[in-house]
Enzyme design. Structure first.
Site, PDB file in Angstrom:
ATOM      1  N   ASP A   1      -8.919 -10.948   6.781  1.00 53.24           N
ATOM      2  CA  ASP A   1      -9.480  -9.614   7.016  1.00 53.24           C
ATOM      3  C   ASP A   1      -8.886  -8.605   6.054  1.00 53.24           C
ATOM      4  O   ASP A   1      -9.615  -7.796   5.456  1.00 53.24           O
ATOM      5  CB  ASP A   1      -9.207  -9.185   8.458  1.00 53.24           C
ATOM      6  CG  ASP A   1      -9.833  -7.833   8.791  1.00 53.24           C
ATOM      7  OD1 ASP A   1      -9.248  -6.796   8.389  1.00 53.24           O
ATOM      8  OD2 ASP A   1     -10.895  -7.802   9.426  1.00 53.24           O
TER       9      ASP A   1
ATOM     10  N   ASP B   1      -9.763  -5.001   1.679  1.00 50.57           N
ATOM     11  CA  ASP B   1      -9.309  -4.484   0.384  1.00 50.57           C
ATOM     12  C   ASP B   1     -10.374  -4.702  -0.691  1.00 50.57           C
ATOM     13  O   ASP B   1     -10.596  -3.845  -1.558  1.00 50.57           O
ATOM     14  CB  ASP B   1      -7.999  -5.152  -0.046  1.00 50.57           C
ATOM     15  CG  ASP B   1      -6.793  -4.648   0.740  1.00 50.57           C
ATOM     16  OD1 ASP B   1      -6.901  -3.587   1.385  1.00 50.57           O
ATOM     17  OD2 ASP B   1      -5.748  -5.324   0.709  1.00 50.57           O
TER      18      ASP B   1
ATOM     19  N   PHE C   1     -10.859  -8.200  12.327  1.00 48.07           N
ATOM     20  CA  PHE C   1     -10.968  -6.937  13.035  1.00 48.07           C
ATOM     21  C   PHE C   1     -12.347  -6.335  12.757  1.00 48.07           C
ATOM     22  O   PHE C   1     -12.564  -5.733  11.697  1.00 48.07           O
ATOM     23  CB  PHE C   1      -9.851  -5.985  12.589  1.00 48.07           C
ATOM     24  CG  PHE C   1      -8.528  -6.696  12.382  1.00 48.07           C
ATOM     25  CD1 PHE C   1      -7.979  -7.463  13.397  1.00 48.07           C
ATOM     26  CD2 PHE C   1      -7.867  -6.621  11.165  1.00 48.07           C
ATOM     27  CE1 PHE C   1      -6.762  -8.118  13.211  1.00 48.07           C
ATOM     28  CE2 PHE C   1      -6.666  -7.273  10.965  1.00 48.07           C
ATOM     29  CZ  PHE C   1      -6.107  -8.028  11.991  1.00 48.07           C
TER      30      PHE C   1
ATOM     31  N   ASP D   1     -15.140  -4.237  12.084  1.00 50.57           N
ATOM     32  CA  ASP D   1     -15.289  -2.818  11.779  1.00 50.57           C
ATOM     33  C   ASP D   1     -16.562  -2.572  10.977  1.00 50.57           C
ATOM     34  O   ASP D   1     -17.546  -3.284  11.124  1.00 50.57           O
ATOM     35  CB  ASP D   1     -14.046  -2.317  11.034  1.00 50.57           C
ATOM     36  CG  ASP D   1     -13.927  -2.911   9.629  1.00 50.57           C
ATOM     37  OD1 ASP D   1     -14.674  -3.865   9.302  1.00 50.57           O
ATOM     38  OD2 ASP D   1     -13.096  -2.415   8.848  1.00 50.57           O
TER      39      ASP D   1
ATOM     40  N   HIS E   1       0.846  -1.184   0.000  1.00 50.00           N
ATOM     41  CA  HIS E   1       0.000   0.000   0.000  1.00 50.00           C
ATOM     42  C   HIS E   1       0.889   1.245   0.000  1.00 50.00           C
ATOM     43  O   HIS E   1       1.822   1.368   0.798  1.00 50.00           O
ATOM     44  CB  HIS E   1      -0.925   0.011   1.217  1.00 50.00           C
ATOM     45  CG  HIS E   1      -2.064  -0.951   1.115  1.00 50.00           C
ATOM     46  ND1 HIS E   1      -3.116  -0.757   0.247  1.00 50.00           N
ATOM     47  CD2 HIS E   1      -2.322  -2.114   1.739  1.00 50.00           C
ATOM     48  CE1 HIS E   1      -3.973  -1.751   0.360  1.00 50.00           C
ATOM     49  NE2 HIS E   1      -3.512  -2.595   1.256  1.00 50.00           N
TER      50      HIS E   1
END
Length: 334
Positions: free
Chosen positions: A306, A311, A237, A239, A49
């Site tokens: 994840d 992504d 994670f 979210d 990234h």
């Protein structure tokens, strides 16, 4: 089994607003396997990234610690909070990364935990760091100041000057343990203690604590500071983004009332029954996907899964692919 995994299994078994679809998870695993056969996906993708540093960047551990201490609530409606950095405009999570990198370029020592304990670190500086390219402001600015101050004071109280010091200290008593890092940050820094009471049972989610470990592991390619023998104990994670892609692929399903609430962008309370269910059921769905992938011969853990799903959700957004709205919560936990 980690506390987070146990909690996810428990909530998924009791949930009424969100249901984990095991068959959908199996189908998703097959689709991921097919896609990964065409493009290799590993922890190396983290450093690929543009805005992320690599393991040789000076102070990279404290950079990651800073990012993940601030990694919460960057969703917004139009106009979106926007940061311009090196000729590009960034929104969402990447606006955070761009803002921190921009501050470092301006010689603001924002990734130094001891700086967070000084008088030079104040709300005026936070507003400067998170200045926007448009009229939209970064959400929860005061909370961002508070969580950094709290984290800096926690390290200082423990006799640490940087998060590297914390990792070195932990490795002396808990060799290469990801869960030991999670336990330390959740026990010593309140904004990392991402838990809730669900049907009178304390449940654990630990989004930012786990992504902190995951980012360090990925940045260092599982070596050095990122060498964790128990990295597979870390879950996804929980979210806003990953539930969107899980729902789009029938891995999780919503009750009609809950679906309507999300589509109408109704704000939810942090720690409410509905909010806990969407987060914990997402964790459990990814556990099923990871287990199926491993059964199919794909060597993957929940951290990589994840990263891949997040992504993918961002790619769909760039393509303007219509997917369900993200659930709305303002929280320092994610």
């Amino acid at each position: 089994m980690s506390k987070v995994r146990k909690s996810a299994e428990f909530v998924a078994s009791k949930s009424t607003n969100v249901t984990v679809n095991a068959e959908g998870c199996r189908s998703m695993a097959l689709a991921i396997k097919q896609r990964m056969s065409h493009s290799h996906y590993s922890h190396s993708n983290w450093s690929a990234h543009t805005l992320n540093p690599d393991m040789n960047t000076p102070g990279v551990v404290d950079w990651i610690f800073t990012i993940d201490t601030l990694n919460f609530s960057f969703w917004s409606d139009e106009p979106k909070f926007e940061v311009k950095y090196q000729g590009n405009n960034y929104t969402g999570y990447w606006s955070l990364v761009a803002a921190i990198n921009r501050a470092l370029d301006e010689n603001i020592p924002i990734t130094c935990p001891m700086f967070w304990c000084t008088d030079e670190f104040n709300m005026e500086l936070i507003r400067k760091i998170f200045r926007s390219e448009n009229e939209a402001s970064a959400p929860l600015l005061e909370e961002r100041f508070n969580v950094l101050r709290e984290a800096g004071e926690a390290l200082k109280k423990g006799g640490f000057k940087s998060f590297e010091d914390v990792l070195r200290s932990l490795s002396s008593s808990n060799p290469r343990s990801a869960l030991a890092v999670v336990d330390w940050v959740t026990s010593n820094i309140g904004s990392y203690d991402d838990t809730a009471l669900y049907k009178n049972v304390k449940v654990y989610i630990y989004k930012r604590a786990q992504i902190l470990v995951g980012d360090i592991w990925a940045c260092f390619h599982g070596t050095g500071f990122g060498e964790f023998e128990d990295i597979n104990e870390i879950t996804m994670f929980a979210d806003y983004r990953v539930p969107q892609i899980l729902y789009a692929n029938n891995c999780i399903e919503y009750s009609p009332h809950f679906h309507d609430k999300i589509q109408k962008k109704v704000m939810m309370e942090s720690g409410s029954c509905e909010e806990v269910e969407i987060r914990e059921c997402s964790i459990w769905a990814v556990e099923l996907i990871v287990n199926e992938l491993n059964n199919l011969g794909v060597n993957i853990n929940a951290v990589l899964a994840d990263f891949y799903l997040w992504d993918t959700a961002k790619e769909k957004e760039k393509e303007n692919t219509r997917i369900i709205e993200c659930h709305r919560v303002r929280s320092v936990f994610y």
